[in-house]
Design a protein around this motif. Structure first.
Motif, PDB file in Angstrom:
ATOM      1  N   VAL A  50      -9.164   3.306  13.164  1.00  0.00           N
ATOM      2  CA  VAL A  50      -8.931   4.434  14.057  1.00  0.00           C
ATOM      3  C   VAL A  50     -10.266   5.032  14.505  1.00  0.00           C
ATOM      4  O   VAL A  50     -10.424   5.443  15.663  1.00  0.00           O
ATOM      5  CB  VAL A  50      -8.062   5.503  13.369  1.00  0.00           C
ATOM      6  N   ARG A  51     -11.237   5.068  13.613  1.00  0.00           N
ATOM      7  CA  ARG A  51     -12.559   5.607  13.949  1.00  0.00           C
ATOM      8  C   ARG A  51     -13.195   4.831  15.106  1.00  0.00           C
ATOM      9  O   ARG A  51     -13.867   5.410  15.977  1.00  0.00           O
ATOM     10  CB  ARG A  51     -13.476   5.560  12.725  1.00  0.00           C
ATOM     11  N   GLU A  52     -12.985   3.512  15.133  1.00  0.00           N
ATOM     12  CA  GLU A  52     -13.546   2.696  16.214  1.00  0.00           C
ATOM     13  C   GLU A  52     -12.782   2.883  17.517  1.00  0.00           C
ATOM     14  O   GLU A  52     -13.364   2.824  18.597  1.00  0.00           O
ATOM     15  CB  GLU A  52     -13.530   1.222  15.819  1.00  0.00           C
ATOM     16  N   ILE A  53     -11.470   3.115  17.431  1.00  0.00           N
ATOM     17  CA  ILE A  53     -10.659   3.281  18.639  1.00  0.00           C
ATOM     18  C   ILE A  53     -10.860   4.675  19.233  1.00  0.00           C
ATOM     19  O   ILE A  53     -11.094   4.821  20.440  1.00  0.00           O
ATOM     20  CB  ILE A  53      -9.166   3.052  18.308  1.00  0.00           C
ATOM     21  N   PHE A  54     -10.739   5.705  18.386  1.00  0.00           N
ATOM     22  CA  PHE A  54     -10.877   7.092  18.814  1.00  0.00           C
ATOM     23  C   PHE A  54     -11.915   7.790  17.933  1.00  0.00           C
ATOM     24  O   PHE A  54     -11.562   8.571  17.033  1.00  0.00           O
ATOM     25  CB  PHE A  54      -9.538   7.832  18.707  1.00  0.00           C
ATOM     26  N   PRO A  55     -13.194   7.538  18.160  1.00  0.00           N
ATOM     27  CA  PRO A  55     -14.221   8.179  17.320  1.00  0.00           C
ATOM     28  C   PRO A  55     -14.174   9.702  17.366  1.00  0.00           C
ATOM     29  O   PRO A  55     -14.575  10.369  16.414  1.00  0.00           O
ATOM     30  CB  PRO A  55     -15.537   7.650  17.907  1.00  0.00           C
ATOM     31  N   GLU A  56     -13.620  10.263  18.458  1.00  0.00           N
ATOM     32  CA  GLU A  56     -13.563  11.719  18.585  1.00  0.00           C
ATOM     33  C   GLU A  56     -12.762  12.355  17.452  1.00  0.00           C
ATOM     34  O   GLU A  56     -13.068  13.483  17.021  1.00  0.00           O
ATOM     35  CB  GLU A  56     -12.946  12.089  19.944  1.00  0.00           C
ATOM     36  N   ILE A  57     -11.750  11.659  16.956  1.00  0.00           N
ATOM     37  CA  ILE A  57     -10.932  12.203  15.868  1.00  0.00           C
ATOM     38  C   ILE A  57     -11.803  12.537  14.663  1.00  0.00           C
ATOM     39  O   ILE A  57     -11.603  13.563  13.984  1.00  0.00           O
ATOM     40  CB  ILE A  57      -9.814  11.211  15.480  1.00  0.00           C
ATOM     41  N   ILE A 114       0.859  -1.174   0.000  1.00  0.00           N
ATOM     42  CA  ILE A 114       0.000   0.000   0.000  1.00  0.00           C
ATOM     43  C   ILE A 114       0.901   1.232   0.000  1.00  0.00           C
ATOM     44  O   ILE A 114       1.776   1.352   0.859  1.00  0.00           O
ATOM     45  CB  ILE A 114      -0.936   0.010   1.227  1.00  0.00           C
ATOM     46  N   PRO A 115       0.747   2.123  -0.960  1.00  0.00           N
ATOM     47  CA  PRO A 115       1.604   3.322  -0.991  1.00  0.00           C
ATOM     48  C   PRO A 115       1.538   4.082   0.320  1.00  0.00           C
ATOM     49  O   PRO A 115       0.496   4.114   0.999  1.00  0.00           O
ATOM     50  CB  PRO A 115       1.009   4.147  -2.146  1.00  0.00           C
ATOM     51  N   ASP A 116       2.641   4.700   0.686  1.00  0.00           N
ATOM     52  CA  ASP A 116       2.705   5.413   1.966  1.00  0.00           C
ATOM     53  C   ASP A 116       1.597   6.445   2.099  1.00  0.00           C
ATOM     54  O   ASP A 116       1.027   6.628   3.180  1.00  0.00           O
ATOM     55  CB  ASP A 116       4.069   6.096   2.111  1.00  0.00           C
ATOM     56  N   ASP A 117       1.280   7.147   0.996  1.00  0.00           N
ATOM     57  CA  ASP A 117       0.277   8.207   1.089  1.00  0.00           C
ATOM     58  C   ASP A 117      -1.150   7.673   1.150  1.00  0.00           C
ATOM     59  O   ASP A 117      -2.105   8.441   1.252  1.00  0.00           O
ATOM     60  CB  ASP A 117       0.415   9.192  -0.070  1.00  0.00           C
ATOM     61  N   LYS A 118      -1.301   6.345   1.122  1.00  0.00           N
ATOM     62  CA  LYS A 118      -2.633   5.730   1.214  1.00  0.00           C
ATOM     63  C   LYS A 118      -2.859   5.006   2.542  1.00  0.00           C
ATOM     64  O   LYS A 118      -3.960   4.541   2.810  1.00  0.00           O
ATOM     65  CB  LYS A 118      -2.828   4.722   0.071  1.00  0.00           C
ATOM     66  N   ILE A 119      -1.802   4.890   3.363  1.00  0.00           N
ATOM     67  CA  ILE A 119      -1.914   4.077   4.581  1.00  0.00           C
ATOM     68  C   ILE A 119      -2.900   4.689   5.577  1.00  0.00           C
ATOM     69  O   ILE A 119      -3.676   3.981   6.221  1.00  0.00           O
ATOM     70  CB  ILE A 119      -0.527   3.881   5.221  1.00  0.00           C
ATOM     71  N   TRP A 120      -2.895   6.032   5.715  1.00  0.00           N
ATOM     72  CA  TRP A 120      -3.846   6.642   6.655  1.00  0.00           C
ATOM     73  C   TRP A 120      -5.278   6.314   6.261  1.00  0.00           C
ATOM     74  O   TRP A 120      -6.081   5.924   7.118  1.00  0.00           O
ATOM     75  CB  TRP A 120      -3.644   8.152   6.750  1.00  0.00           C
ATOM     76  N   ASN A 121      -5.612   6.450   5.001  1.00  0.00           N
ATOM     77  CA  ASN A 121      -6.972   6.124   4.570  1.00  0.00           C
ATOM     78  C   ASN A 121      -7.298   4.648   4.801  1.00  0.00           C
ATOM     79  O   ASN A 121      -8.435   4.295   5.100  1.00  0.00           O
ATOM     80  CB  ASN A 121      -7.150   6.457   3.087  1.00  0.00           C
ATOM     81  N   PHE A 122      -6.272   3.791   4.676  1.00  0.00           N
ATOM     82  CA  PHE A 122      -6.486   2.359   4.860  1.00  0.00           C
ATOM     83  C   PHE A 122      -6.818   2.027   6.315  1.00  0.00           C
ATOM     84  O   PHE A 122      -7.688   1.186   6.584  1.00  0.00           O
ATOM     85  CB  PHE A 122      -5.237   1.597   4.413  1.00  0.00           C
ATOM     86  N   ILE A 123      -6.118   2.662   7.275  1.00  0.00           N
ATOM     87  CA  ILE A 123      -6.345   2.327   8.677  1.00  0.00           C
ATOM     88  C   ILE A 123      -7.416   3.193   9.333  1.00  0.00           C
ATOM     89  O   ILE A 123      -7.835   2.921  10.463  1.00  0.00           O
ATOM     90  CB  ILE A 123      -5.049   2.416   9.495  1.00  0.00           C
TER      91      ILE A 123
END
Length: 538
Positions: free
Chosen positions: A433-440, A420-429
């Motif tokens: 992250v939404r389930e762990i920290f929904p406040e974000i 997965i390209p580096d610039d796509k990893i945030w969108n992938f995870i």
């Protein structure tokens, strides 16, 4: 009534101690040559080449330099620290941040690692990480910590848990028996042929305790948990849960790891005359007709009395394979010895899946009730745990206080999601992250910058591999008298894990050199090989 309760508690404590046993103190491995001199004799010059500037190489260098050796460290990368402790400058948001290659905890049972901290005098650069936070999909969040004497400390953890109760614990007594009666001398003979998941199925161990306590530990080992050796898991648990009431006590650096320890360590080495050469590769070694290593091919004019390969499993394998290819036809004995080393050991030891570290700068900070500094996330792959670096690290806190932003470090061990390209990893995870920290997401945090790090050089601890792991002194057993190895892929005769492995084996490698030159070896303090139980397996 009050006195009756006290009597009952005391009796229960006595019964548990009789059944479970008492944790054993760490043991000291003394020098094999206590009568030899403390350092090289005046006027004696011994030169050592250490290949690799990670924890193993720097550990060996410190022991040797303190005893009068002329040491050269050659590190191919731009920074010291290796896969565990490397810190590199990253230019983001108009300034330079020193970004770690992951967060490292210094546990109570890291006796030799913590000895380095004391010897460098950098204790004030660390602080205690008291509480272990975990979040799950199917259980309530946990806040675990160990207080009091064993086994009451474990009973307290169960009592405080919102998910576990004493009746449920009865279902994992078979598993607890093997943990409590751990014996390092027989552990791998008994359990290395199966995975820990297979062990759980074999004895029909209660899944709740596995999900809540054991699985997070397995995922923190950098391994694919489906392949993790049961023996490695027992050793891991012995180190971090059972061997000592303080086993889960850990310290974290207050600032980036370069500032906290790696730079002071390098400075100490330089003050002792160690030459540290970064961005300097060692492709292969040069042998004389007796099998002695005299130098490396990139620096043919230099000569060394000893060489330590502390270049990781993959690096060591590559260097020895290249060395084999460069041998002359008449070097038949050396060729035969190298072929045996590679065939019997190195080619049979694979690497673990890669791990990735994603550092993200946000424009806001968490304000809700759930915002642990560090949280393990066993139910939210590929994320293993999340650290709020602007809370933990002083240098990141300065930026956060000035900007109102935050810095999160997402650790993803045993990455098996493909390229997965580096610039796509945030969108992938992001869904995890939404389930762990929904406040974000509820408050619309904006991603200001991110950095992707990680490594694909970590050794595998899958089932069945221990029989192929050599010891630090195996080169001498194969006829290479002035070669030693160090690293986290080797076999050791005492329990060890994570950053303690390379540091301890680095000291062992130095000890092999000291012994050969009749200089007194360094002592090692190690976790006791037996669990607290009275019935260790033989």
């Amino acid at each position: 009534m009050k006195y009756m309760i006290i009597i009952v508690v005391v009796l229960v404590g006595i019964m548990m101690t009789l059944l479970v046993g008492i944790p054993k103190s760490p043991r000291i491995i003394p020098p094999a040559n206590p009568e030899d001199r403390e350092r090289l004799a005046e006027g004696v010059v011994k030169k050592v080449l250490i290949v690799g500037g990670g924890l193993a190489g720097m550990s060996a260098a410190l022991e040797l330099a303190e005893r009068g050796y002329q040491v050269t460290i050659r590190e191919a990368d731009t920074a010291l620290g290796g896969v565990y402790m490397q810190t590199k400058p990253v230019r983001k948001l108009g300034r330079t941040f020193m970004v770690d290659g992951g967060m490292q905890a210094w546990f109570h049972n890291f006796h030799n690692a913590r000895d380095i901290i004391r010897r460098l005098g950098v204790e004030d650069n660390f602080h205690r990480w008291e509480v272990h936070d975990l979040v799950y999909k199917n259980y309530q969040p946990e806040r675990m910590y160990s207080h009091g004497i064993f086994p009451l400390n474990l009973a307290g953890m169960i009592y405080r848990s919102p998910n576990l109760n004493i009746l449920e614990i009865l279902f994992w007594l078979r598993c607890a028996w093997d943990f409590i009666n751990y014996n390092h001398d027989t552990n791998f003979k008994r359990w290395d042929a199966i995975t820990f998941d297979e062990y759980m199925d074999m004895f029909d161990i209660h899944r709740g305790f596995y999900d809540i306590v054991l699985e997070p530990g397995m995922k923190a080992s950098y391994q694919d948990k489906a392949m993790l050796s049961a023996a490695e898991m027992f050793q891991f648990s012995h180190m971090f849960y059972v061997s000592n009431p303080k086993a889960d006590y850990r310290d974290l650096a207050k600032m980036n790891q370069a500032t906290a320890i790696m730079t002071p360590w390098a400075d100490r080495l330089k003050s002792l005359g160690v030459r540290i050469e970064l961005e300097t590769s060692v492709g292969s070694l040069v042998f004389d007709k007796h099998g002695q290593i005299v130098t490396d091919t990139e620096h043919p004019s230099e000569r060394f009395d000893h060489v330590v390969l502390a270049s990781g499993l993959d690096g060591t394998k590559t260097i020895l394979q290249n060395s084999l290819q460069k041998l002359k036809p008449e070097d038949k004995i050396t060729r035969s010895r190298l072929e045996k080393v590679l065939k019997n050991h190195l080619t049979k030891l694979p690497l673990a899946p890669p791990f990735k570290i994603l550092t993200v700068w946000f424009d806001k900070q968490l304000e809700g009730s759930y915002k642990p500094d560090v949280v393990q996330t066993p139910s939210f792959p590929p994320i293993t745990f999340v650290a709020q670096y602007h809370v933990l690290k002083e240098d990141f806190a300065l930026w956060a206080n000035q900007s109102g932003g935050s810095v999160f470090m997402f650790h993803m061990f045993a990455w098996e999601q493909g390229e997965i390209p580096d610039d796509k990893i945030w969108n992938f995870i992001a869904p995890s992250v939404r389930e762990i920290f929904p406040e974000i997401f509820e408050r619309g945090f904006k991603v200001l910058a991110y950095n992707v790090g990680g490594s694909d050089k970590y050794p595998s601890y899958a089932k069945g591999l221990e029989k192929h792991r050599p010891t630090v002194k195996f080169p001498k057993e194969y006829g290479f008298p002035n070669l030693a190895v160090a690293g986290n892929w080797l076999h050791v005769d005492y329990p060890t894990a994570l950053i303690e492995r390379p540091i301890s084996t680095g000291r062992e490698a130095a000890n092999q050199i000291l012994l050969s030159d009749h200089v007194r070896q360094a002592s090692l303090v190690v976790t006791h090989s037996h669990g607290p139980g009275h019935f260790q397996y033989v």
